[in-house]
Design a protein around this motif. Structure first.
Motif, mmCIF file in Angstrom:
data_model
loop_
_atom_site.group_PDB
_atom_site.id
_atom_site.type_symbol
_atom_site.label_atom_id
_atom_site.label_comp_id
_atom_site.label_asym_id
_atom_site.label_seq_id
_atom_site.Cartn_x
_atom_site.Cartn_y
_atom_site.Cartn_z
ATOM 1 N N LEU A 144 -15.636 -16.401 -15.343
ATOM 2 C CA LEU A 144 -16.281 -15.287 -14.640
ATOM 3 C C LEU A 144 -15.426 -14.820 -13.472
ATOM 4 C CD1 LEU A 144 -19.967 -16.583 -14.578
ATOM 5 C CD2 LEU A 144 -19.167 -14.529 -15.778
ATOM 6 N N TYR A 145 -14.897 -15.778 -12.714
ATOM 7 C CA TYR A 145 -14.047 -15.437 -11.577
ATOM 8 C C TYR A 145 -12.859 -14.602 -12.023
ATOM 9 C CZ TYR A 145 -10.229 -15.932 -8.253
ATOM 10 O OH TYR A 145 -9.169 -15.668 -7.425
ATOM 11 N N GLU A 146 -12.189 -15.004 -13.099
ATOM 12 C CA GLU A 146 -11.008 -14.286 -13.554
ATOM 13 C C GLU A 146 -11.370 -12.868 -13.997
ATOM 14 O OE1 GLU A 146 -7.112 -13.425 -14.139
ATOM 15 O OE2 GLU A 146 -8.020 -15.125 -13.095
ATOM 16 N N ALA A 201 -18.627 -17.201 -8.458
ATOM 17 C CA ALA A 201 -17.425 -16.510 -8.923
ATOM 18 C C ALA A 201 -17.261 -15.175 -8.211
ATOM 19 C CB ALA A 201 -17.511 -16.297 -10.433
ATOM 20 N N TRP A 202 -18.382 -14.491 -7.982
ATOM 21 C CA TRP A 202 -18.318 -13.185 -7.314
ATOM 22 C C TRP A 202 -17.868 -13.334 -5.865
ATOM 23 C CZ3 TRP A 202 -17.870 -8.458 -8.834
ATOM 24 C CH2 TRP A 202 -18.138 -7.403 -7.953
ATOM 25 N N VAL A 203 -18.363 -14.326 -5.180
ATOM 26 C CA VAL A 203 -17.963 -14.557 -3.791
ATOM 27 C C VAL A 203 -16.464 -14.801 -3.712
ATOM 28 C CG1 VAL A 203 -18.148 -16.183 -1.864
ATOM 29 C CG2 VAL A 203 -20.218 -15.363 -2.998
ATOM 30 N N ARG A 204 -15.958 -15.657 -4.590
ATOM 31 C CA ARG A 204 -14.516 -15.960 -4.583
ATOM 32 C C ARG A 204 -13.686 -14.723 -4.914
ATOM 33 N NH1 ARG A 204 -13.428 -20.055 -8.868
ATOM 34 N NH2 ARG A 204 -11.273 -19.681 -8.212
ATOM 35 N N ALA A 205 -14.100 -13.965 -5.939
ATOM 36 C CA ALA A 205 -13.333 -12.791 -6.360
ATOM 37 C C ALA A 205 -13.311 -11.734 -5.267
ATOM 38 C CB ALA A 205 -13.921 -12.227 -7.645
ATOM 39 N N ALA A 206 -14.451 -11.519 -4.618
ATOM 40 C CA ALA A 206 -14.506 -10.533 -3.539
ATOM 41 C C ALA A 206 -13.629 -10.970 -2.375
ATOM 42 C CB ALA A 206 -15.955 -10.344 -3.088
ATOM 43 N N ARG A 207 -13.699 -12.249 -2.032
ATOM 44 C CA ARG A 207 -12.887 -12.759 -0.924
ATOM 45 C C ARG A 207 -11.402 -12.644 -1.244
ATOM 46 N NH1 ARG A 207 -14.554 -17.939 -0.783
ATOM 47 N NH2 ARG A 207 -12.868 -18.533 -2.198
ATOM 48 N N ASP A 208 -11.008 -13.001 -2.451
ATOM 49 C CA ASP A 208 -9.587 -13.031 -2.791
ATOM 50 C C ASP A 208 -8.986 -11.636 -2.941
ATOM 51 O OD1 ASP A 208 -9.836 -15.745 -2.724
ATOM 52 O OD2 ASP A 208 -9.722 -16.052 -4.898
ATOM 53 N N LEU A 231 -24.086 -7.377 -4.246
ATOM 54 C CA LEU A 231 -24.904 -7.875 -5.340
ATOM 55 C C LEU A 231 -26.082 -6.917 -5.451
ATOM 56 C CD1 LEU A 231 -26.072 -10.019 -7.358
ATOM 57 C CD2 LEU A 231 -27.088 -11.134 -5.361
ATOM 58 N N VAL A 232 -26.250 -6.272 -6.594
ATOM 59 C CA VAL A 232 -27.322 -5.301 -6.783
ATOM 60 C C VAL A 232 -28.136 -5.696 -8.006
ATOM 61 C CG1 VAL A 232 -27.930 -2.882 -7.134
ATOM 62 C CG2 VAL A 232 -25.930 -3.470 -5.749
ATOM 63 N N THR A 233 -29.432 -5.902 -7.813
ATOM 64 C CA THR A 233 -30.295 -6.249 -8.931
ATOM 65 C C THR A 233 -30.703 -4.989 -9.696
ATOM 66 O OG1 THR A 233 -32.290 -6.099 -7.585
ATOM 67 C CG2 THR A 233 -31.218 -8.245 -7.711
ATOM 68 N N THR A 234 -31.088 -5.198 -10.956
ATOM 69 C CA THR A 234 -31.606 -4.076 -11.740
ATOM 70 C C THR A 234 -33.008 -3.716 -11.267
ATOM 71 O OG1 THR A 234 -30.340 -4.852 -13.644
ATOM 72 C CG2 THR A 234 -32.071 -3.221 -14.063
ATOM 73 N N MET A 235 -33.868 -4.735 -11.155
ATOM 74 C CA MET A 235 -35.225 -4.529 -10.670
ATOM 75 C C MET A 235 -35.260 -4.699 -9.152
ATOM 76 S SD MET A 235 -36.734 -3.826 -13.463
ATOM 77 C CE MET A 235 -38.479 -3.928 -13.054
ATOM 78 N N CYS A 290 -24.794 -14.358 0.447
ATOM 79 C CA CYS A 290 -24.184 -13.034 0.569
ATOM 80 C C CYS A 290 -23.896 -12.696 2.032
ATOM 81 C CB CYS A 290 -25.093 -11.986 -0.063
ATOM 82 S SG CYS A 290 -25.126 -12.027 -1.868
ATOM 83 N N ARG A 291 -24.877 -12.955 2.910
ATOM 84 C CA ARG A 291 -24.663 -12.669 4.337
ATOM 85 C C ARG A 291 -23.465 -13.422 4.875
ATOM 86 N NH1 ARG A 291 -30.203 -13.162 4.859
ATOM 87 N NH2 ARG A 291 -29.982 -15.295 5.645
ATOM 88 N N GLU A 292 -23.385 -14.696 4.541
ATOM 89 C CA GLU A 292 -22.310 -15.541 5.071
ATOM 90 C C GLU A 292 -20.937 -15.115 4.564
ATOM 91 O OE1 GLU A 292 -23.524 -19.410 3.903
ATOM 92 O OE2 GLU A 292 -24.980 -19.647 5.548
#
Length: 693
Positions: free
Chosen positions: A371-373, A403-410, A417-421, A433-435
């Motif tokens: 997922l990260y890749e 994986a999203w936190v790492r990818a965004a940071r890198d 992060l956006v939910t559908t509902m 997310c805040r941190e």
């Protein structure tokens, strides 16, 4: 603006001592102060009880051992006035007045509110009709109910709400705005939004400000306060009720607020750099996004990664509605993604990566490295904003969120992060997310709207001129008004610098000779202050090519005027302007709330139907006028020279309005004809005034 009162507001917000005034109903307020971690002195004033919630009572405000910095009044409206007078004598900083029944309750309530104002002096009065004040930065809770768990923050958003009910809902929200300050301002008898904006806007711990308004209050003061937030770069997000006629009526009966014309409020927000939203969820999500990204995004190029084909389509629609771009992945990135995705997945943006639910071989929702890749590859393609769409809760052990936190940071990309509902993101996911500087946003539509709001704010900041955004006090619209006929209106506007065609004002028997002197083709109009809409009764004839056409038009016009019961003061014969590339209206309207506003838009006989206009509160700079013209659909095909000529006219009209602001009620120049040769000429004018033109 009362600087002494604003000093007292600062004292109220960060008190060393608090006095609570009321009965047993104060017990929840005491508990809230304790739970908030307030470390200062707490006194209670009550003449009937020895103690409340374990705190000894004193019988009167005069018996307090020291002047409190802050007070909370939970007594009826008549006792509120007495208490405020006593607090003012003691040199208290300020007080939250919980009682209702003041200015929102008609003439008798307005009279009581006047007495309250007189009693307060320079006291910082919150309300009346206020449901409380929370300052989580300084561990303060002046709150009537023990209805939520108070917490401390080191920085964050401030929320100013004219509605106590909205303030109550805000502190219990599950969308995790985590406001640093929540102020229920109520009737705003002495402190209005401008005071709160100026004081909170200067606090370096406040990162963004949200406002719920029922009326804008003192617009001139608000424009001055906005200079504070603008100087610090603090985003301001506003939700105003009263957009409909019924909503405006409800606002008036709720807090006594005048809502005013909604399109003028839009113009006010544009002027002051505020971001306007239209629903409470949009307000909450936009505050979170502004807070995380500090109101800055580098552009509008967004990428979305999802595990749902339906969500992919929903995000595409929402982005189009919000004005966000979804560029397709570059060839190199697309080739890399094809190696990572299942063979049936389609590389696109938004990207439905089709990850399997389970397994550690290949791309799956359990395979964090894969997922990260995938995420990192997509985010590295030059986008301004990255969005991961997920509805799994995404708590502490979520491989997707990790994986999203790492990818965004890198990759260093602003991410969300956006939910559908719109109903759920776990507290753990919000915290993670805040941190990590990620905006956790609820729901596709509100989440994308919040992202777009930050983009617009960023663009506005980047394009902001150094001009003064200040506005003058609105002129009271007392007394009657009169209409200046077209001949007189054109004479006044010509002196102001607006060009008109050659024309003559003549009696009936001189119409033919006037036309011959001017030269055909001509326009014939009847002149009277009663003729506001000449087309509707046949009081104008265009393109008269010769004397026969002129005579026929004059006969028909006289018949129409006779049928309408109007005797004209004369007839206007004017040179016909041909070769029109566009017809534009340039006008001015006066508001007792917002002052004078310049209106530029699609004009002519269809002005009310085309809905293509820009509104600028006055005074306005040349740059503001030019930007407004550039944004009109009607002006899209005009040459640079034509736009300049049009801006010259608009600037002259604006200057006339400012110079005559104490008497001008309205002004219409409709249309200004912009010719294919790049010229601009006004062919009609009408002024409404309370005095001499």
């Amino acid at each position: 603006m009362n600087e002494e009162r604003r000093l007292n507001l600062r004292r109220l917000l960060k008190p060393r001592s608090v006095a609570l005034i009321g009965g047993r109903a104060l017990a929840p307020s005491v508990e809230m102060l304790r739970r908030a971690g307030f470390e200062g002195r707490i006194d209670i004033v009550n003449p009937s009880h020895a103690e409340i919630a374990g705190i000894a009572c004193v019988p009167t405000i005069d018996d307090l051992p020291e002047a409190p910095d802050a007070a909370f009044l939970n007594v009826n409206r008549h006792l509120t006035i007495e208490a405020v007078a006593a607090l003012a004598r003691r040199d208290t900083g300020g007080a939250v007045c919980f009682a209702a029944g003041f200015g929102e309750m008609g003439e008798s309530g307005k009279s009581l509110q006047g007495r309250l104002v007189a009693a307060a002096g320079d006291l910082a009065i919150v309300g009346p009709n206020s449901n409380g004040l929370l300052n989580r930065l300084d561990r303060l809770a002046l709150w009537p109910m023990n209805d939520h768990v108070p917490y401390a923050v080191e920085s964050g958003a401030a929320f100013i709400s004219q509605s106590g009910g909205i303030a109550y809902a805000f502190v219990r929200d599950r969308r995790q705005v985590r406001a640093a300050v929540v102020a229920s301002t109520g009737n705003q008898a002495l402190l209005d939004v401008a005071d709160w904006l100026a004081v909170l806007g200067e606090d370096p711990r406040i990162t963004t400000i949200g406002i719920f308004l029922e009326g804008p209050g003192d617009v001139a003061a608000l424009s001055e306060a906005a200079k504070v937030t603008r100087a610090r770069g603090v985003p301001v997000v506003v939700l105003k009720s009263g957009r409909s006629a019924l909503g405006a009526e409800m606002a008036l009966t709720h807090t006594g607020s005048m809502a005013g014309d909604d399109h003028l409020f839009d113009a006010l927000c544009d002027r002051l750099g505020f971001t306007r939203v239209h629903t409470l969820p949009q307000l909450q999500e936009t505050l979170k996004a502004m807070n995380v990204w500090r109101g800055r995004l580098p552009g509008n190029r967004m990428t979305v990664l999802t595990a749902s084909g339906a969500s992919r389509a929903l995000f595409a629609d929402a982005a189009a509605d919000a004005g966000l771009a979804l560029p397709a992945p570059s060839a190199a990135i697309a080739a890399s993604l094809r190696k990572q995705l299942p063979e049936f997945a389609h590389v696109s943006n938004p990207l439905d990566h089709n990850a399997a639910y389970t397994g550690m071989v290949g791309l799956s929702l359990e395979n964090e490295p894969a997922l990260y890749e995938c995420f990192r590859t997509m985010l590295a393609d030059g986008y301004d904003i990255g969005v991961m769409n997920s509805d799994s809760g995404d708590g502490l052990e979520s491989p997707s969120l990790k994986a999203w936190v790492r990818a965004a940071r890198d990759t260093g990309i602003a991410s969300a992060l956006v939910t559908t509902m719109p109903d759920y993101i776990s507290e753990n996911a919000h915290r993670i997310c805040r941190e990590n500087g990620i905006a956790a946003l609820h729901g596709v539509d509100d989440g994308v709207a919040a992202i777009a709001a930050v983009v617009r704010h960023s663009q506005r900041v980047a394009a902001a001129a150094d001009g003064d955004i200040g506005l003058p006090e609105a002129v009271a619209a007392d007394g009657g008004s009169r209409i200046i006929d077209e001949w007189g209106s054109k004479a006044a506007m010509e002196v102001a610098g607006v060009p008109f065609p050659d024309r003559r004002m003549v009696a009936r028997g001189e119409v033919a000779s006037a036309a011959a002197a001017i030269g055909f083709p001509v326009v014939l109009k009847a002149v009277s202050p009663l003729l506001l809409h000449k087309n509707r009764i046949g009081a104008v004839a265009l393109g008269l090519a010769d004397e026969a056409a002129l005579t026929g038009a004059l006969d028909r016009m006289e018949q129409a005027l006779c049928a309408a019961g109007i005797k004209p003061d004369g007839f206007l014969v004017e040179k016909m302007v041909s070769g029109a590339a566009a017809e534009i209206i340039v006008g001015v309207k006066a508001s007792r709330i917002y002052g004078h506003a310049l209106v530029i838009g699609a004009g002519g006989v269809n002005v009310e139907h085309l809905k293509d206009s820009a509104v600028l509160l006055l005074p306005a700079t040349r740059a503001m006028i030019e930007a407004s013209i550039a944004g009109l659909r009607t002006a899209a095909g005009l040459s640079e020279q034509a736009r300049k000529r049009l801006a010259d006219i608009a600037e002259a009209v604006a200057a006339y309005a400012v110079a005559n602001r104490h008497t001008l009620v309205s002004l219409d120049i409709n249309p200004v004809i912009v010719t294919r040769e790049g010229d601009a000429v006004a062919v009609d004018a009408l002024i409404e005034t309370r005095g001499r033109a």
